[in-house]
Design an enzyme around this catalytic site. Structure first.
Site, PDB file in Angstrom:
ATOM      1  N   ALA A  43      15.748 -20.839  22.982  1.00 34.20           N
ATOM      2  CA  ALA A  43      15.412 -22.261  22.946  1.00 34.20           C
ATOM      3  C   ALA A  43      16.540 -23.039  23.608  1.00 34.20           C
ATOM      4  O   ALA A  43      16.521 -24.259  23.633  1.00 34.20           O
ATOM      5  CB  ALA A  43      15.213 -22.720  21.506  1.00 34.20           C
ATOM      6  N   SER A  44      17.522 -22.308  24.110  1.00 31.91           N
ATOM      7  CA  SER A  44      18.692 -22.907  24.753  1.00 31.91           C
ATOM      8  C   SER A  44      19.381 -23.816  23.749  1.00 31.91           C
ATOM      9  O   SER A  44      19.718 -23.385  22.668  1.00 31.91           O
ATOM     10  CB  SER A  44      18.298 -23.621  26.036  1.00 31.91           C
ATOM     11  OG  SER A  44      19.443 -23.934  26.798  1.00 31.91           O
ATOM     12  N   HIS A  45      19.563 -25.077  24.094  1.00 34.51           N
ATOM     13  CA  HIS A  45      20.229 -26.010  23.186  1.00 34.51           C
ATOM     14  C   HIS A  45      19.236 -26.805  22.343  1.00 34.51           C
ATOM     15  O   HIS A  45      19.576 -27.820  21.762  1.00 34.51           O
ATOM     16  CB  HIS A  45      21.113 -26.983  23.977  1.00 34.51           C
ATOM     17  CG  HIS A  45      22.303 -26.312  24.566  1.00 34.51           C
ATOM     18  ND1 HIS A  45      22.351 -25.906  25.870  1.00 34.51           N
ATOM     19  CD2 HIS A  45      23.474 -25.941  24.023  1.00 34.51           C
ATOM     20  CE1 HIS A  45      23.517 -25.336  26.106  1.00 34.51           C
ATOM     21  NE2 HIS A  45      24.209 -25.337  25.001  1.00 34.51           N
TER      22      HIS A  45
END
Length: 179
Positions: A43-45
Site C-alpha cells: 500500500a506504499s505510504h
C-alpha cells in the site's frame, strides 16, 4: 501474496519469494537474480486496505506507461497459458550487497560503538534495518515500531510533524543517531 505467487508458478514462471522486503530490496533483488521482473505487494505510504501491485521490469525499475498498458492488454485478453512448476526461493542478498560496498567500513562502525535509534513505522523496514545494523556491528539499537504489521504508527513521511516519538527518544540521549 499466495495468489500472486501461485498464479505466476501456475503459468510456468520460477518465483523467488523474498517474503517481507522493502521496495529498494525488491528492486535490487530483481537485478541480482537476473529476473524478468518483479512484483511488490504494498500500500506504499497508504493504509493497508490500499494494497496493490507495483510492477518492476528486468532492471528493477517501475514499468513505464507502455509496459503497464501491455500488462493490462494481456490480462484483459487472457492471453496466457498455465503450466505446473514448483520452484520457490528466498534470500537476504540486499544486506550482503550493502556490507560489500567500498564506502562501508564495517570494522570502523563496529569499533565506534554507535547507539542507533530507528523508527520503522510498523513497515517491513522493521525487518531488514535491525538485521543490517546487527551485521554492521551496532550493539545498541533503540527500536520504535519495528513490528511489520502494516498499521503505521504515524504518517511515514519523514517530516518534523511525523517524527515526534524518535525526536523525543533522541532528547533522552539514548542514541547517537536516528533513522
Amino acid at each position: 501474496k499466495n495468489v500472486v505467487v501461485g498464479t505466476l508458478m501456475g503459468m510456468g514462471w520460477d518465483v523467488v519469494d523474498i517474503d517481507l522486503a522493502s521496495t529498494p530490496t525488491t528492486e535490487l533483488a530483481v537485478t541480482m537474480e537476473g529476473a524478468s521482473g518483479g512484483i511488490i505487494l504494498t500500500a506504499s505510504h497508504n493504509p493497508k486496505q490500499w494494497n496493490a501491485l507495483k510492477l518492476l521490469n528486468e532492471k528493477g525499475e517501475f514499468l513505464n506507461k507502455e509496459e503497464g498498458n501491455e500488462v493490462l492488454r494481456i490480462a484483459e485478453a487472457e492471453a496466457f497459458d498455465f503450466a505446473e512448476v514448483d520452484k520457490l526461493g528466498s534470500y537476504q542478498k540486499h544486506i550482503d550487497s550493502v556490507l560489500a560496498l567500498d564506502l562501508v567500513d564495517v570494522e570502523a562502525i563496529r569499533k565506534a560503538g554507535f547507539r542507533v535509534a530507528i523508527d520503522c513505522v510498523n513497515s517491513v523496514g522493521g525487518i531488514i534495518l535491525p538485521q543490517l545494523l546487527e551485521q554492521l556491528g551496532v550493539q545498541h539499537v533503540e527500536k520504535l515500531y519495528c513490528e511489520p504489521t502494516g498499521n503505521f504508527q504515524h504518517n511515514p513521511e519523514p517530516l518534523e510533524k511525523n517524527l515526534g516519538d524518535i525526536m523525543e527518544l533522541m532528547k533522552g540521549g539514548k542514541a547517537d543517531v536516528a533513522f
